[in-house]
Design a protein around this motif. Structure first.
Motif, short mmCIF file in Angstrom:
data_model
loop_
_atom_site.label_atom_id
_atom_site.label_comp_id
_atom_site.label_asym_id
_atom_site.label_seq_id
_atom_site.Cartn_x
_atom_site.Cartn_y
_atom_site.Cartn_z
N TRP A 38 0.82 -1.21 0.00
CA TRP A 38 0.00 0.00 0.00
C TRP A 38 0.86 1.26 0.00
N ARG A 39 1.99 1.20 0.68
CA ARG A 39 2.87 2.37 0.77
C ARG A 39 3.67 2.60 -0.50
N HIS A 40 4.13 1.52 -1.13
CA HIS A 40 5.09 1.66 -2.22
C HIS A 40 4.50 1.41 -3.61
N ASN A 41 3.33 0.81 -3.69
CA ASN A 41 2.71 0.54 -4.99
C ASN A 41 1.63 1.59 -5.24
N PRO A 42 1.85 2.51 -6.19
CA PRO A 42 0.84 3.57 -6.41
C PRO A 42 -0.52 3.03 -6.78
N GLU A 43 -0.58 1.85 -7.38
CA GLU A 43 -1.87 1.29 -7.79
C GLU A 43 -2.70 0.81 -6.60
N LEU A 44 -2.05 0.66 -5.44
CA LEU A 44 -2.76 0.18 -4.25
C LEU A 44 -2.73 1.18 -3.10
N SER A 45 -2.34 2.43 -3.39
CA SER A 45 -2.19 3.41 -2.32
C SER A 45 -3.49 3.70 -1.59
#
Length: 531
Positions: A38-45
């Motif tokens: 969630w922190r590092h993948n923009p698609e899952l922010s």
């Protein structure tokens, strides 16, 4: 909009309170597992806000949703038991995927999210029943649970097909629009060649991020803002087309700027990306607000709670949750360990800078891919020499390395030639033998993935290996859950380990260079690592 009145609720039995605590434990464990992504993948922010959104929607369900509760009948018990059984099966499957791959693998995250949703649905039935009356049985409560699935990574196979399909669709659509504007441009894979520059529609520009975020927002707005079923259908149905349209306009804008000589690689690229996300969310939220204006909902008649009714569903739920927690502890204990600190191998020594009879050229700009690949341990050298028929023989050796725990297995697996080369204009050719046992200096190597790509007048034979913790990851079908389960049964419980990705490509068949001392030495140095 007139909120439904809260119906009276009896106090919970101790067992029901224990069940609530166990559900909270499972949610917390899942959130901790996906927190790094969630922190590092923009698609899952958007997942960073999911725990808060979950609680807010549950509160909204009680405060403004229909106060609908289920009778404690046999059908409810059967449905709860079925959801628990399916959730436990999904949880066990996720554990087996973890044994075959890693906790950080996208398929593991998706399977565990699916398991969590099924278990939460079972808990919802138990607490939406007449004896408990804690959470109403309505759309808002369902959405609060379903949104957990949209916070999980997409399985690699689905993700690759979706990304590549969107890349090519955006590229074709932008090219057609440029031609309508009278701008000269041609397409080469996911590249658009303009008169003075070239624009590439990369994975980050495919629209996957805006698509996922917009669908998530569509479900959220359908639960938080609107009440009529048809209004909810409209908001959800328009979420994906709106996301795709906005991403198309972004790509078109960037291409037009590039045609005018503007550097779009940094500020413009990022600024338009965030602007599209924000504008898409505002448009969708505005649509939901307009649909919600003037809506009136009458609270459903709710029967009074049954005095001192036994909460018959709670023992079933308690048994299922206890098994779920036990499975989580079992797999966590057997698949996690602190990886030992190991020295990074000298990749430059493995792929020599000088070789008798070969002209050697070292690729010096691999650092451009370090952030994407999450490693700077990369080496690529091109070896060329005249062939016996007078043509130029050219072989490329590429090796990438990740220390234990440095990157998810799914990240390495998502950057194979199968995933990356077609987007760069290489067309895969039919290949009867997708896996071959190659021989170097009389030694049979572990089975290699074999591909043939054609880039116009430049056909390339490609062989690659992905090594994880000293063992080969087979790519018979790298996107098949069944194949991953087979790996789990074959290798047993796994843990974090170092990874190698080795790729050999060239304009000739393997037999043309297999006996050369250069390749004998390269594979001799890779042998201790599983190759």
């Amino acid at each position: 909009m007139k909120p439904a009145s809260l119906s009276p609720r009896p106090s919970l039995f101790p067992l029901a309170r224990i069940n609530l605590a166990l559900l909270a434990v499972l949610i917390t464990a899942f959130s901790m597992l996906l927190w790094p992504q969630w922190r590092h993948n923009p698609e899952l922010s958007h997942g960073l806000f999911m725990p808060l959104i979950f609680l807010l929607l549950l509160h909204e369900s009680r405060a403004a949703g229909p106060a609908r509760y289920l009778p404690a009948r046999g059908a409810t018990t059967v449905a709860l038991a079925g959801l628990l059984a399916a959730g436990l099966a999904a949880l066990a499957t996720g554990g087996l995927f973890t044994a075959a791959l890693d906790w950080s693998h996208a398929l593991v995250g998706f399977t565990l999210a699916f398991a969590l949703v099924l278990i939460l649905l079972a808990g919802w039935l138990a607490f939406a029943s007449e004896p408990a009356r804690l959470v109403p049985f309505n759309w808002i409560s369902f959405t609060a649970i379903f949104l957990w699935l949209l916070c999980a990574p997409i399985p690699p196979g689905t993700y690759m097909r979706l990304t590549l399909g969107l890349q090519l669709w955006v590229t074709r659509s932008v090219l057609a629009t440029l031609h309508l504007f009278g701008i000269a441009a041609i397409r080469d894979g996911n590249l658009i060649e303009l008169a003075g520059s070239t624009v590439g529609v990369e994975e980050a520009c495919s629209g996957v991020r805006s698509l996922i975020s917009c669908v998530f927002a569509g479900f959220f707005f359908s639960a938080a803002l609107v009440r009529r079923p048809w209004s909810r259908v409209v908001v959800i149905a328009l979420a994906a087309p709106l996301a795709l349209a906005m991403n198309f306009f972004r790509s078109l804008t960037l291409t037009l700027l590039a045609d005018r000589g503007v550097d779009i690689s940094h500020t413009w690229h990022d600024a338009t990306g965030y602007a599209v996300l924000g504008l898409t969310a505002l448009l969708l939220g505005g649509l939901a607000w307009l649909l919600a204006r003037g809506e009136t909902t009458e609270p459903l008649a709710s029967s009074a709670p049954v005095a001192h009714a036994p909460q018959a569903l709670q023992p079933w739920l308690a048994a299922g949750l206890a098994l779920a927690v036990a499975l989580v502890i079992l797999f966590a204990a057997n698949t996690r360990r602190t990886p030992p600190a190991a020295p990074v191998p000298d990749l430059a020594a493995m792929v020599p800078a000088h070789a008798d009879g070969w002209k050697v050229q070292t690729t010096t700009d691999l650092y451009r891919f370090a952030d994407t690949l999450q490693t700077d341990h990369l080496i690529q050298r091109t070896y060329s020499k005249p062939a016996s028929d007078g043509s130029l023989q050219q072989i490329i050796i590429y090796i990438a390395y990740w220390s234990a725990g440095q990157a998810p297995v799914s990240l390495v697996a998502s950057h194979t030639p199968d995933a990356c080369w077609p987007g760069a204009g290489w067309v895969p050719e039919p290949n009867r033998d997708a896996r071959v046992n190659l021989v170097v200096a009389g030694r049979v190597l572990p089975a290699a993935e074999s591909r043939i790509f054609n880039g116009g007048a430049y056909p390339q034979h490609v062989w690659f290996w992905h090594l994880y913790d000293g063992r080969l990851i087979a790519y018979e079908d790298p996107h098949s859950p069944r194949e991953l389960l087979r790996l789990a049964w074959h290798y047993g419980f796994g843990h974090e380990g170092e990874q190698f990705f080795v790729r050999i490509s060239g304009n000739c068949d393997w037999a043309a260079f297999a006996d050369d001392p250069l390749f004998r030495d390269v594979f001799a140095q890779l042998q201790p690592y599983g190759l």
